[in-house]
Motif scaffolding. Structure first.
Motif, PDB file in Angstrom:
ATOM      1  N   ASP A   1      -1.471   1.678 -10.702  1.00 40.76           N
ATOM      2  CA  ASP A   1      -2.733   1.997 -10.046  1.00 40.76           C
ATOM      3  C   ASP A   1      -2.605   1.765  -8.546  1.00 40.76           C
ATOM      4  N   GLY A   2      -3.354   2.545  -7.775  1.00 41.52           N
ATOM      5  CA  GLY A   2      -3.440   2.288  -6.344  1.00 41.52           C
ATOM      6  C   GLY A   2      -2.589   3.175  -5.473  1.00 41.52           C
ATOM      7  N   ILE A   3      -1.787   4.082  -6.053  1.00 42.94           N
ATOM      8  CA  ILE A   3      -1.017   5.025  -5.237  1.00 42.94           C
ATOM      9  C   ILE A   3      -1.959   6.125  -4.766  1.00 42.94           C
ATOM     10  N   LEU A   4      -2.024   6.316  -3.457  1.00 40.50           N
ATOM     11  CA  LEU A   4      -2.856   7.388  -2.909  1.00 40.50           C
ATOM     12  C   LEU A   4      -2.004   8.653  -2.812  1.00 40.50           C
ATOM     13  N   ALA A   5      -2.323   9.656  -3.605  1.00 41.81           N
ATOM     14  CA  ALA A   5      -1.574  10.914  -3.599  1.00 41.81           C
ATOM     15  C   ALA A   5      -2.353  11.948  -2.803  1.00 41.81           C
ATOM     16  N   THR A   6      -1.656  12.673  -1.937  1.00 41.63           N
ATOM     17  CA  THR A   6      -2.344  13.602  -1.047  1.00 41.63           C
ATOM     18  C   THR A   6      -1.430  14.752  -0.653  1.00 41.63           C
ATOM     19  N   THR A   7      -2.042  15.878  -0.311  1.00 40.04           N
ATOM     20  CA  THR A   7      -1.307  17.006   0.272  1.00 40.04           C
ATOM     21  C   THR A   7      -1.490  17.055   1.786  1.00 40.04           C
ATOM     22  N   ASP A   8      -2.221  16.097   2.320  1.00 33.90           N
ATOM     23  CA  ASP A   8      -2.506  16.034   3.758  1.00 33.90           C
ATOM     24  C   ASP A   8      -1.480  15.118   4.419  1.00 33.90           C
ATOM     25  N   MET A   9      -0.579  15.689   5.224  1.00 40.49           N
ATOM     26  CA  MET A   9       0.477  14.903   5.850  1.00 40.49           C
ATOM     27  C   MET A   9      -0.077  13.816   6.758  1.00 40.49           C
ATOM     28  N   ALA A  10      -1.096  14.148   7.532  1.00 44.21           N
ATOM     29  CA  ALA A  10      -1.682  13.165   8.437  1.00 44.21           C
ATOM     30  C   ALA A  10      -2.271  11.993   7.660  1.00 44.21           C
ATOM     31  N   GLU A  11      -2.918  12.281   6.539  1.00 40.22           N
ATOM     32  CA  GLU A  11      -3.490  11.218   5.716  1.00 40.22           C
ATOM     33  C   GLU A  11      -2.393  10.340   5.121  1.00 40.22           C
TER      34      GLU A  11
ATOM     35  N   ALA B   1       0.863  -1.175   0.000  1.00 37.16           N
ATOM     36  CA  ALA B   1       0.000   0.000   0.000  1.00 37.16           C
ATOM     37  C   ALA B   1       0.903   1.230   0.000  1.00 37.16           C
ATOM     38  N   ALA B   2       0.719   2.118  -0.957  1.00 40.29           N
ATOM     39  CA  ALA B   2       1.644   3.249  -1.129  1.00 40.29           C
ATOM     40  C   ALA B   2       0.880   4.558  -1.100  1.00 40.29           C
ATOM     41  N   ARG B   3       1.358   5.475  -0.250  1.00 36.51           N
ATOM     42  CA  ARG B   3       0.817   6.824  -0.200  1.00 36.51           C
ATOM     43  C   ARG B   3       1.930   7.808  -0.520  1.00 36.51           C
ATOM     44  N   LEU B   4       1.604   8.820  -1.290  1.00 40.57           N
ATOM     45  CA  LEU B   4       2.587   9.800  -1.757  1.00 40.57           C
ATOM     46  C   LEU B   4       2.129  11.191  -1.345  1.00 40.57           C
ATOM     47  N   TRP B   5       2.967  11.859  -0.542  1.00 34.99           N
ATOM     48  CA  TRP B   5       2.643  13.217  -0.109  1.00 34.99           C
ATOM     49  C   TRP B   5       3.449  14.237  -0.897  1.00 34.99           C
ATOM     50  N   GLY B   6       2.765  15.294  -1.312  1.00 33.98           N
ATOM     51  CA  GLY B   6       3.432  16.430  -1.929  1.00 33.98           C
ATOM     52  C   GLY B   6       2.732  17.702  -1.500  1.00 33.98           C
ATOM     53  N   ARG B   7       3.457  18.820  -1.572  1.00 33.55           N
ATOM     54  CA  ARG B   7       2.867  20.077  -1.105  1.00 33.55           C
ATOM     55  C   ARG B   7       2.130  20.834  -2.208  1.00 33.55           C
TER      56      ARG B   7
END
Length: 369
Positions: free
Chosen positions: A75-85, A44-50
């Motif tokens: 497919d399946g990478i969750l990209a978010t700007t929310d650090m907590a998420e 499970a991969a999550r990617l944070w960027g500002r």
């Protein structure tokens, strides 16, 4: 009585579980590529960027059009700007932001990193002014977390396109890990990220791996400068060789091992970075060598060049501990002290003649000096 030499035992089989979920902090080219690796490895991969636009583009198109244009991500990478998420429930964390921002990023993620999650640093450098390795910086800001580093000969686009790649994963080994190395964080991270085409090697020499990464960027600028100035392959080969020696000297002085420099994080990464203008450090040096003014490099766009910053921190640290690093000092003087490029590099060749072996206590005045 003669004895029969013991035959080597079978290779150890992995007995530890990989980390099931990975948070990648930093959505530049390298962070995006590592998120792709983790996903291809089945995590499970999550990617944070500002940058909200970049993250929205990744979510909507499956591509990071700013940094890895036209590379389709799994497919399946969750990209978010929310650090907590991004960090919620993460079993392991990869921090992939520029070295000069590391302390601030570690402070930002500290409230959200799950207890026990190891943190892998994927930038290369030494903190300016303090002379601290990045693992020391992260350790101060993230107490209670095991800190490691990922390094080696990697261009992000090639990794994202799934070209065969080998890297080094380094963590300090506790005594328990000496007895059961399969359970060490470095081993578990290797299992976590390993795929058919992404091959991690395990190291317990975190200092050696970090030093190699910081120094190679500076040496790459040197090679670029001389290439841009019109020098040829002989010159570049000498600079690479001297750069390896400077890596070894600094690593050993800080408690690392010279043998680490002979591996992927040292010679491997240095050879790649000094051989292609795909490397920002090499390309930066080439442009300066051709006479492009600093403000006009990369067509005037703002591009982080780690070696430009590392040239200061590496030389500051070398001066603190009394290590001579002529190639890195030449780059430092050209970039930060106004020294002439040709004159400063000519001085490298006119140094006293010495023995190549350390055992030869020899210094002869250079005949052309």
């Amino acid at each position: 009585m003669s004895r029969t030499a013991a035959k080597p035992g079978p290779a150890r089989r992995a007995s530890a579980e990989p980390y099931g979920s990975v948070a990648v902090i930093g959505a530049g080219a390298w962070g995006t590529a590592l998120a792709a690796v983790a996903r291809k490895a089945g995590r499970a991969a999550r990617l944070w960027g500002r940058n909200e636009v970049d993250i929205a583009t990744i979510r909507n198109t499956g591509c990071n059009m700013r940094y890895l244009p036209h590379v389709r991500l799994p497919d399946g990478i969750l990209a978010t700007t929310d650090m907590a998420e991004a960090l919620d429930g993460a079993a392991a964390v990869l921090v992939v932001t520029p070295s000069e921002t590391l302390r601030g990023i570690c402070r930002q993620i500290a409230p959200h990193v799950p207890a026990g999650a190891p943190v892998v640093l994927c930038a290369k450098g030494i903190e300016t002014h303090s002379g601290k390795l990045l693992s020391e910086v992260a350790g101060e800001e993230l107490p209670g977390h095991q800190i490691g580093a990922l390094s080696g000969p990697t261009f992000a686009r090639e990794v994202a396109l799934d070209h065969p790649t080998a890297i080094t994963l380094a963590f300090p080994f506790a005594q328990a890990h000496r007895r059961e190395p399969e359970a060490a964080p470095a081993s578990r991270m290797a299992l976590t990220l390993g795929t058919a085409n992404f091959r991690p090697y395990v190291s317990d020499d975190l200092v050696g791996v970090e030093v190699a990464g910081a120094v190679k960027n500076v040496v790459a600028i040197a090679c670029g400068m001389m290439t841009g100035a019109g020098y040829a392959e002989n010159t570049r080969a000498a600079l690479i060789t001297w750069g390896i020696d400077e890596m070894k000297a600094l690593a050993e002085a800080l408690g690392g091992r010279r043998e680490t420099i002979a591996g992927l994080a040292g010679i491997g990464d240095l050879t790649l970075t000094c051989s292609s203008t795909t490397s920002r450090n090499m390309s930066f040096g080439v442009q300066l060598g051709r006479g492009v003014e600093r403000e006009n490099v990369f067509n005037g766009t703002s591009v982080v060049v780690e070696g430009e910053i590392n040239a200061i921190s590496v030389i500051d640290l070398a001066d603190r501990i009394g290590i001579e690093m002529p190639v890195c000092r030449a780059v430092h003087d050209i970039l930060h002290s106004g020294a002439g490029l040709r004159e400063r590099f000519a001085a490298l060749w006119s140094r006293p003649l010495t023995g190549e072996s350390r055992s030869l206590n020899l210094a002869l005045a250079h005949p052309a000096g």
